[in-house]
Design a protein around this motif. Structure first.
Motif, PDB file in Angstrom:
ATOM      1  N   ALA A 171      -4.981   0.246   6.669  1.00 41.28           N
ATOM      2  CA  ALA A 171      -5.651   1.608   6.805  1.00 41.28           C
ATOM      3  C   ALA A 171      -5.093   2.712   5.962  1.00 41.28           C
ATOM      4  O   ALA A 171      -5.524   3.498   5.154  1.00 41.28           O
ATOM      5  CB  ALA A 171      -5.904   1.953   7.942  1.00 41.28           C
ATOM      6  N   ILE A 172      -3.635   2.908   6.238  1.00 34.32           N
ATOM      7  CA  ILE A 172      -2.741   3.358   5.708  1.00 34.32           C
ATOM      8  C   ILE A 172      -2.892   3.650   4.116  1.00 34.32           C
ATOM      9  O   ILE A 172      -2.793   4.636   3.439  1.00 34.32           O
ATOM     10  CB  ILE A 172      -1.354   3.785   6.350  1.00 34.32           C
ATOM     11  CG1 ILE A 172      -1.474   4.295   7.661  1.00 34.32           C
ATOM     12  CG2 ILE A 172      -0.380   4.669   5.533  1.00 34.32           C
ATOM     13  CD1 ILE A 172       0.012   4.190   8.477  1.00 34.32           C
ATOM     14  N   ALA A 175      -5.954   4.886   2.887  1.00 33.64           N
ATOM     15  CA  ALA A 175      -5.919   6.452   2.874  1.00 33.64           C
ATOM     16  C   ALA A 175      -4.987   6.889   1.745  1.00 33.64           C
ATOM     17  O   ALA A 175      -5.432   7.696   0.833  1.00 33.64           O
ATOM     18  CB  ALA A 175      -5.512   6.828   4.153  1.00 33.64           C
ATOM     19  N   VAL A 178      -6.778   6.427  -1.818  1.00 29.37           N
ATOM     20  CA  VAL A 178      -7.634   7.476  -1.826  1.00 29.37           C
ATOM     21  C   VAL A 178      -7.426   8.713  -2.349  1.00 29.37           C
ATOM     22  O   VAL A 178      -7.820   9.511  -3.363  1.00 29.37           O
ATOM     23  CB  VAL A 178      -8.822   7.627  -0.430  1.00 29.37           C
ATOM     24  CG1 VAL A 178      -9.782   8.761  -0.554  1.00 29.37           C
ATOM     25  CG2 VAL A 178      -9.475   6.265  -0.465  1.00 29.37           C
ATOM     26  N   VAL A 179      -6.389   9.238  -1.794  1.00 27.93           N
ATOM     27  CA  VAL A 179      -5.518  10.452  -1.716  1.00 27.93           C
ATOM     28  C   VAL A 179      -5.184  10.739  -3.201  1.00 27.93           C
ATOM     29  O   VAL A 179      -5.343  11.671  -4.025  1.00 27.93           O
ATOM     30  CB  VAL A 179      -4.622  10.646  -0.804  1.00 27.93           C
ATOM     31  CG1 VAL A 179      -3.800  12.017  -1.223  1.00 27.93           C
ATOM     32  CG2 VAL A 179      -5.036  11.154   0.727  1.00 27.93           C
ATOM     33  N   LEU A 195       0.200  12.033   3.386  1.00 29.40           N
ATOM     34  CA  LEU A 195      -0.734  12.003   4.554  1.00 29.40           C
ATOM     35  C   LEU A 195      -0.585  13.044   5.665  1.00 29.40           C
ATOM     36  O   LEU A 195       0.840  13.253   5.788  1.00 29.40           O
ATOM     37  CB  LEU A 195      -0.967  10.582   4.999  1.00 29.40           C
ATOM     38  CG  LEU A 195      -1.657   9.363   3.953  1.00 29.40           C
ATOM     39  CD1 LEU A 195      -1.785   8.122   4.610  1.00 29.40           C
ATOM     40  CD2 LEU A 195      -2.972  10.169   3.443  1.00 29.40           C
TER      41      LEU A 195
END
Length: 446
Positions: A171-172, A175, A178-179, A195
């Protein structure tokens, strides 16, 4: 209705009422703490949560210590959430372990104890609070983590702990990707992904370990190839998005070590990996060369060179025993930073004596894990190598990341102890030279 049954019901009602009152009292106390001091409220909430979980299954507390390594949120300024959970998990593990069960793991424990012993002289020579507290902290990060890992493996919770950890890391990774994609769409430049509460190198360190565990895919985890390679891909993408060069190199070392040993599922070696890591190595080398040749004297490469020199200057003031753990928290020197290199960090803190102990800890751990059955020890060696390699270019004593490698090492011994108790054998299959893929059929999970 019998009088005994009536009394039993009355007692049950009374206990439920008391439990409800206690819950209301705790909730009120947490509310008050939140208004007065939110930091203490976080710690109290964690403690209540862990107590509730322990009431259901005591072994769940050590399991929580694994995903907790991903939580960098501070509690009271000195400790992180991962530290708090690890301390509680260590206490629970001590209650659950019998001394005779630890005999096979004693050499690993002694390896960690040697380093901690060599860090004791500076406690006498430099008696300040941060120094003493950090020694106790490292005691838990090393020996406590090994015990926690052993309990996880022996209690049959290794698969649960690793599933939660790699799922969170996946999941990290998503993320971070995506960032990075949104940043590229906005600026047209490929910037490192950050993050909340997670630095790009922290992200990289977490994902590197998850990628190595996924590639190792030890048989006692019972993972399918599809799940393992999905995790590997997501974590690899996340490391690239974070642009954590040290994590990529660390992961490459761990993966290459695994590729040297026969796969537990097939008895074959994954030689193709040596070609797969070449692009990552080329990327890292080119990025470092570009920064070193740049006129920007404040980029990460040039800044590290400055920190290395400053670290040598600090170490020269007490070369044998060091200037004390967490010396950068004091005002005794003109500089205040945690050296971004494991050897320099240890050398400045506990001197040459402590550095020898540090090498003994890692050398001993690698030697004893290498001597284990590859079905158990391979993933432990790979994770330790990954973390040690990464720490050549970054901070080593970081909450969570400094404990996870020793938790994994302890898990290897714990799973081995459980298998021996249950008379489970995990032998490598005979190698088949046939081109057919029938030999790659995985054994049923036990």
């Amino acid at each position: 209705m019998r009088a005994s049954e009536v009394m039993k019901r009355v007692r049950g009602f009374a206990l439920s009422a008391l439990g409800l009152l206690a819950l209301i009292a705790v909730a009120a106390a947490l509310g008050l703490l939140t208004v007065q001091n939110s930091t203490f409220a976080v710690g109290a909430a964690i403690a209540v949560l862990l107590i509730g979980i322990a009431a259901i299954d005591l072994s769940a507390i050590p399991v929580l210590a694994v995903p907790a390594t991903l939580v960098m949120l501070r509690v009271g300024g000195a400790l992180s959430v991962s530290d708090v959970v690890l301390i509680l998990a260590t206490g629970v593990s001590l209650l659950m372990i019998r001394a005779r069960e630890l005999r096979p793991m004693q050499p690993l424990l002694w390896s960690g104890a040697i380093y901690l012993a060599t860090a004791l002289p500076v406690q006498i020579l430099q008696p300040y609070t941060a120094n003493i507290m950090e020694w106790a902290h490292e005691l838990v990060l090393v020996l406590g983590s090994m015990l926690v890992g052993f309990v996880i493996g022996r209690e049959g919770k290794a698969k649960l702990a690793m599933n939660v950890y790699v799922a969170a890391c996946s999941a990290i990774g998503i993320a971070a990707a995506v960032v990075a994609a949104l940043s590229y769409a906005r600026t047209g430049a490929f910037e490192p992904a950050y993050l909340p509460e997670l630095h790009k190198n922290t992200i990289g360190g977490m994902l590197a370990v998850a990628a190595v565990i996924a590639f190792a895919r030890p048989v006692w985890l019972g993972w399918s190839r599809r799940w393992a390679y999905t995790v590997l891909a997501l974590c690899g993408i996340g490391m690239l998005a974070a642009q954590s060069r040290q994590a990529l190199i660390g992961a490459a070392v761990g993966v290459l070590f695994i590729a040297l040993r026969p796969r537990p599922q097939t008895g074959r070696r994954a030689w193709w990996v040596w070609l797969a890591v070449i692009p990552a190595v080329i990327y890292v080398v080119s990025e470092v060369n570009a920064q070193l040749s740049s006129d920007n004297r404040f980029n990460s490469a040039h800044q590290r060179l400055t920190w290395y020199q400053d670290s040598i200057d600090v170490w020269s003031q007490s070369p044998v025993f060091g200037v004390g753990l967490r010396w950068w928290y004091t005002d005794r020197f003109s500089v205040a930073f945690q050296p971004p290199n494991a050897e320099l960090e240890v050398l400045t803190s506990v001197g040459v004596v402590g550095l020898l102990g540090f090498f003994a800890m890692f050398g001993g751990a690698l030697w004893f894990l290498l001597r284990m059955d590859p079905a158990y020890g391979t993933v432990g060696v790979a994770v330790v190598l990954t973390r040690f390699t990464q720490a050549q270019f970054d901070l080593y004593w970081v909450a969570g990341q400094a404990s996870l490698l020793w938790i994994i090492a302890g898990v290897c011994y714990g799973v081995q102890a459980r298998d021996r108790a249950l008379a489970i054998t995990r032998e490598l299959p005979r190698r088949r030279w046939s081109p057919h893929r029938a030999s790659e059929k995985e054994p049923a999970a036990t």
